[in-house]
Design an enzyme around this catalytic site. Structure first.
Site, PDB file in Angstrom:
ATOM      1  N   PHE A 139      -3.285  14.755  17.684  1.00 59.03           N
ATOM      2  CA  PHE A 139      -3.571  16.130  17.304  1.00 59.03           C
ATOM      3  C   PHE A 139      -4.259  16.802  18.488  1.00 59.03           C
ATOM      4  CE2 PHE A 139      -6.088  19.452  15.147  1.00 59.03           C
ATOM      5  CZ  PHE A 139      -5.075  20.069  14.432  1.00 59.03           C
ATOM      6  N   ASP A 178      -8.647   7.672  14.470  1.00 62.89           N
ATOM      7  CA  ASP A 178      -8.658   8.910  13.707  1.00 62.89           C
ATOM      8  C   ASP A 178      -7.891   8.656  12.413  1.00 62.89           C
ATOM      9  OD1 ASP A 178      -7.993  11.408  12.564  1.00 62.89           O
ATOM     10  OD2 ASP A 178      -8.125  12.418  14.506  1.00 62.89           O
ATOM     11  N   TYR A 208     -10.847  16.912   3.777  1.00 64.62           N
ATOM     12  CA  TYR A 208     -10.215  17.995   3.020  1.00 64.62           C
ATOM     13  C   TYR A 208      -8.725  17.774   2.803  1.00 64.62           C
ATOM     14  CZ  TYR A 208      -9.741  19.484   7.934  1.00 64.62           C
ATOM     15  OH  TYR A 208      -9.516  19.518   9.285  1.00 64.62           O
ATOM     16  N   LYS A 209      -8.175  16.669   3.281  1.00 64.07           N
ATOM     17  CA  LYS A 209      -6.766  16.381   3.058  1.00 64.07           C
ATOM     18  C   LYS A 209      -6.619  15.524   1.798  1.00 64.07           C
ATOM     19  CE  LYS A 209      -5.903  16.504   8.069  1.00 64.07           C
ATOM     20  NZ  LYS A 209      -5.378  17.881   8.151  1.00 64.07           N
ATOM     21  N   ARG A 238       7.058  19.804   7.046  1.00 66.42           N
ATOM     22  CA  ARG A 238       6.226  18.684   6.605  1.00 66.42           C
ATOM     23  C   ARG A 238       5.988  18.772   5.098  1.00 66.42           C
ATOM     24  NH1 ARG A 238       0.732  17.603   9.576  1.00 66.42           N
ATOM     25  NH2 ARG A 238       0.229  19.455   8.342  1.00 66.42           N
TER      26      ARG A 238
END
Length: 426
Positions: free
Chosen positions: A155, A224, A249-250, A398
């Protein structure tokens, strides 16, 4: 472009027996509908869906970016604001457990990523925690190790932070494909930063093997976990991971901007020298001494005043995991993504999409990425029709599958709507 292939490889779960070829040929949509209903009926996690505040008549497949709220979070936040803050005020730091929330909630997150208590602290953002972990790892490395390896497909922010950490510590930085990082590590490598699941493709990298290879080369591993925690089993302690970071938050559904977490393996904690020493990580935080003395344990990962409202929203979101076995989550994730890919193959016009996500289960996270032309416009149309995913430039759709609330019927509806949209899109 090739048509997506959906036959599972190295399958851990067989979602359902295949229907007779004649039935599929006659009406594939009807067969898939019956299979989805049977799979949902047999799903051991089906009741967990009721713990989430979902929008009716919407298929939410973007939990790999932002999970939905749980049904209890509003009541919890109302109590925190109205009573703990509104009535008790500053007394809540002790009386309501605010002061110890970062490590208490950290232990709850730790249970989902294979970390024994006392090794995870919640606070700050993923980016800030990446910076802490990388700089601390370089400081722990033996003399002469002045190289940081970074996952070439990482990322972007992770890459930016790694470059800054390298400049600040006098290290060089080298981007390497995740699967090649172990072999690339050498006598100058201090640490490698690797994504457990690639955010764009959904590829699951081999955490145990890469970690072992880095250790064999004398280097440390920082992982990560943003796209794996809450979606699949992680064994930080069991696999000997040195440091790890992740957002909440995912798949953990903590809410927009909810604080991230930092894992520091227990035996490394005395040597963890944070580049951000703050009063919250001081051995005597209220002593207000001019000189910094670090606290013991994972508390060294703290910096400033905890984000109490977001922390306690996350605390409530984690209640959704009560009684849930992560092994069941992984089994359903694989079954859902298999079924979605099968439905796409059966319903989407041939040649319109190409599967980016690896098909072997051992290499797949909990999302499906499809490459197609005009993907931005396609995703906008899907969203308008109640199928929520996201688009990654230049041409990737996605779809995140969160097993706690996603049904097989949702996967089928998403494939049907995608097929309809592509039928009408040049």
């Amino acid at each position: 472009m090739s048509e997506p292939t959906t036959q599972p490889q190295d399958a851990a779960v067989d979602p359902a027996p295949s229907a007779p070829a004649s039935a599929v040929t006659a009406d594939p949509a009807a067969v898939l509908t019956d299979r989805a209903a049977a799979l949902d009926s047999a799903d051991p996690l089906r009741a967990v869906r009721d713990r989430f505040a979902l929008v009716p008549d919407e298929v939410y497949l973007d939990g790999n970016s932002l999970g939905p709220p749980t049904t209890q979070v509003m009541d919890r936040l109302s109590d925190v604001v109205g009573r703990e803050w509104g009535r008790l005020g500053i007394r809540s730091w002790d009386g309501s457990g605010w002061w110890t929330a970062p490590e208490r909630i950290g232990d709850r997150v730790g249970a989902l990523v294979g970390a024994a208590p006392g090794q995870v602290v919640v606070g700050d953002s993923t980016s800030v925690n990446v910076f802490k972990a990388l700089v601390a790892a370089v400081r722990m490395a033996p003399d002469g190790r002045d190289e940081i390896l970074v996952d070439a497909a990482t990322f972007p922010t992770d890459g930016y932070i790694a470059e800054s950490a390298a400049r600040m510590t006098g290290c060089t930085i080298r981007a390497v494909a995740a699967e090649e990082i172990g072999a690339a590590a050498g006598e100058r490598t201090a640490v490698a930063l690797v994504n457990h699941v690639d955010y764009r493709s959904g590829r699951l990298n081999d955490l145990p093997s890469v970690t072992a290879a880095l250790h064999a080369a004398g280097a440390l591993a920082v992982w990560d976990l943003c796209h794996s925690a809450g979606a699949l089993p992680v064994a930080l302690d069991g696999d000997g991971v040195d440091l790890a970071v992740g957002c909440t938050y995912k798949y953990l559904n903590g809410g927009p901007g909810s604080p991230a977490y930092l894992y520091v393996r227990r035996d490394l904690q005395p040597r963890f020298d944070s580049p951000l020493p703050g009063w919250n990580s001081h051995a005597d935080p209220f002593g207000m001494a001019p000189a910094y003395a670090p606290a013991d344990g994972a508390l060294r990962g703290r910096v400033g005043t905890p984000e109490i409202l977001s922390l306690l929203a996350l605390d409530t979101a984690l209640d959704a995991w009560d009684g849930v076995d992560v092994a069941d989550v992984r089994a359903k994730s694989l079954a859902l993504t298999d079924f979605f890919l099968e439905s796409v193959t059966a319903l989407v016009p041939p040649g319109r999409v190409e599967t980016v996500t690896p098909l072997p289960h051992a290499e797949r996270g909990s999302q499906v990425s499809l490459r197609c032309a005009n993907s931005g416009e396609v995703m906008r149309t899907l969203t308008e029709r109640g199928v929520i995913g996201d688009h990654r430039s230049p041409d990737v759709l996605r779809f995140g599958f969160t097993p706690l609330y996603t049904r097989f019927a949702d996967a089928l509806r998403a494939a049907r709507v995608l097929a309809d949209v592509l039928e009408g899109t040049p």
